[in-house]
Design an enzyme around this catalytic site. Structure first.
Site, short mmCIF file in Angstrom:
data_model
loop_
_atom_site.label_atom_id
_atom_site.label_comp_id
_atom_site.label_asym_id
_atom_site.label_seq_id
_atom_site.Cartn_x
_atom_site.Cartn_y
_atom_site.Cartn_z
N GLY A 193 110.82 -83.29 13.16
CA GLY A 193 110.38 -84.56 12.60
C GLY A 193 108.90 -84.55 12.24
O GLY A 193 108.49 -85.10 11.21
N ASN B 124 109.31 -95.91 18.06
CA ASN B 124 109.75 -95.09 19.18
C ASN B 124 109.38 -95.66 20.55
O ASN B 124 110.00 -95.32 21.54
CB ASN B 124 109.19 -93.67 19.05
N GLN C 150 113.64 -92.10 14.86
CA GLN C 150 114.32 -92.87 15.91
C GLN C 150 115.60 -93.53 15.38
O GLN C 150 116.51 -93.83 16.15
CB GLN C 150 113.41 -93.97 16.46
N SER D 238 114.96 -85.98 12.75
CA SER D 238 114.82 -84.89 13.70
C SER D 238 116.10 -84.76 14.51
O SER D 238 116.60 -85.75 15.04
CB SER D 238 113.63 -85.17 14.62
N ALA D 239 116.62 -83.54 14.63
CA ALA D 239 117.93 -83.34 15.26
C ALA D 239 117.94 -83.74 16.74
O ALA D 239 118.91 -84.32 17.22
CB ALA D 239 118.35 -81.87 15.12
N HIS D 240 116.85 -83.45 17.46
CA HIS D 240 116.92 -83.62 18.92
C HIS D 240 116.87 -85.08 19.37
O HIS D 240 117.01 -85.38 20.54
CB HIS D 240 115.83 -82.79 19.62
N THR E 20 112.52 -67.94 6.87
CA THR E 20 113.96 -67.72 7.08
C THR E 20 114.54 -68.91 7.82
O THR E 20 113.98 -69.36 8.82
CB THR E 20 114.17 -66.41 7.88
N CYS F 215 103.50 -88.96 24.64
CA CYS F 215 102.28 -88.19 24.39
C CYS F 215 101.13 -88.76 25.19
O CYS F 215 100.11 -88.09 25.37
CB CYS F 215 101.92 -88.24 22.91
#
Ligand SMILES: *Cc1c(COP(=O)(O)O)cnc(C)c1O
Length: 388
Positions: A72, A152, A180, A200-202, A238, A325
């Site tokens: 992200g 978030n 989010q 973002s995937a996670h 890659t 953070c």
């Protein structure tokens, strides 16, 4: 050993088992470089394109509008720098908000140091930005407006469809950080007139270190990462085949189950909010109505958020204060400050973000443990006075 109750899903989610299962073959079996022409690479190439279709479907985009990134943060950086620094862009101004993630705020500050002008919009007490205030700041020199889809820290959902409609036709590119929101609420990039979107995937059951940016057809960005020309030159390097396959599977699962899952998660959230607000001198932060299904956030008077998180951890409960953070700094959260939460109570913030894996008994456990923890901390606090 105490059972772990993980309720910090806004920081990251556990990777879903079917997601991991889908990823595994792309390490030792289908390990080919997707750009190569022989057999083992064909599998990788096909899987990559299937993942692209699945991610596109989650947000109503076409597959050729999806570009995979390293997460992200990278998608956000690419959106801001890609628009502002594009060779054909002659406009020097952008608009964002005071409550964005640092993946937006820090590149915006960097652009300011490079000579661009950035307006940071304030928000109201619920964390909502106002379209009319944005419209007042927009000028013919405005190239980009970037407003997050959902916050978030407090879960407030922003009026992105309205902002999208405003930008379209004025030659202003509209970006939304939907990290989010994606997989947690319905997003349609056409209906909402979104030009650029980060995900973002996670944050929705996929692996860490992989994300995507949606770039509406016809929009040209300056790439951040140059090299072998992968992702149509927009993001060289890659491809993270396994990660991308995982993101695709997570997007598929989210799309299929969203309505049902989010109804259940929102019910848990509402039960939790009701339970936590029983503690006196506690308030909900963020918008009571326009909020993410899983996110409950509070300020609790007379306690420090950090102490609460530590004592919750002793009960096996993983929650957060401020933003993830900010654990290293004592500064109050920029989001809560922007929402005018008074200085005396801003340090007592607690975010509980519920995921699809959580159960009602998790919520009952939190509601049972939290009041005792708050009472213990208040008893130790020289600032806390029952009578006030
Ligand atoms: C987590 C998050 C990001 C960063 O995404 P990463 O994939 O962790 O780099 C950006 N914006 C928001 C709103 C987030 O919640």
């Amino acid at each position: 050993m105490k059972k772990t109750i993980y309720v910090d899903n806004a920081a990251t989610t556990p990777t879903l088992k079917p997601v991991l299962d889908a990823m595994i073959p792309f390490f030792c079996e289908h390990y080919g470089n997707p750009s190569a022409m022989y057999g083992v690479a064909g599998e990788a190439k096909e899987a990559l394109e299937e993942a692209r279709r699945r991610v596109a479907a989650l947000i109503g985009a076409d597959e050729d509008e999806i570009f995979f990134t390293g997460g992200g943060t990278e998608a956000d950086n690419l959106a801001l720098r890609g628009v502002m620094c594009a060779p054909k862009n002659t406009r020097k101004h952008m608009i964002t908000t005071e409550i964005e993630h640092h993946a937006i705020l820090h590149p915006a500050q960097q652009l300011e140091r490079e000579g661009f002008r950035v307006t940071y919009m304030p928000v109201d007490d619920k964390g909502r930005v106002s379209l009319s205030a944005i419209a007042d700041e927009a000028t013919p020199d405005t190239a980009l407006i970037s407003v997050m889809a959902a916050n978030n820290e407090v879960g407030t959902i922003e009026p992105i469809a309205e902002i999208g409609a405003f930008c379209r036709g004025r030659g202003i590119i509209f970006h939304t950080d939907a990290v989010q929101a994606a997989g947690h609420m319905k997003i349609d990039v056409h209906e909402m007139k979104i030009d650029l979107l980060s995900m973002s995937a996670h944050k929705f059951g996929g692996p860490k270190g992989v994300g995507a940016i949606y770039i509406r057809r016809g929009i040209r960005l300056l790439p951040l990462v140059l090299g072998g020309g992968q992702e149509k030159g927009m993001r060289s390097g890659t491809e993270n085949t396994a990660g991308i396959v995982g993101m695709g599977m997570a997007a598929k699962i989210a799309a299929e189950n969203m309505e049902e899952d989010m109804k259940r998660v929102a019910a848990l959230r509402d039960k939790l909010i009701k339970g936590v607000l029983e503690i006196k001198k506690t308030r909900l932060t963020g918008d009571p109505e326009n909020r993410l299904p899983g996110t409950a956030s509070f300020v609790i008077e007379g306690v420090e958020g950090e102490s609460m998180v530590l004592l919750l951890n002793e009960e096996g409960i993983c929650a957060a204060t401020g933003s993830a953070c900010s654990t290293a700094s004592l500064d109050p959260s920029h989001v809560l400050t922007a929402m005018h939460i008074p200085h005396e109570i801003v340090h007592g913030s607690l975010r509980i973000s519920i995921g699809v894996q959580n159960t009602e008994s998790d919520i009952d456990h939190i509601i049972a443990k939290l009041p005792g923890i708050v009472a213990r901390l208040r008893a130790m606090s020289p600032m806390w006075n029952e009578e006030i």
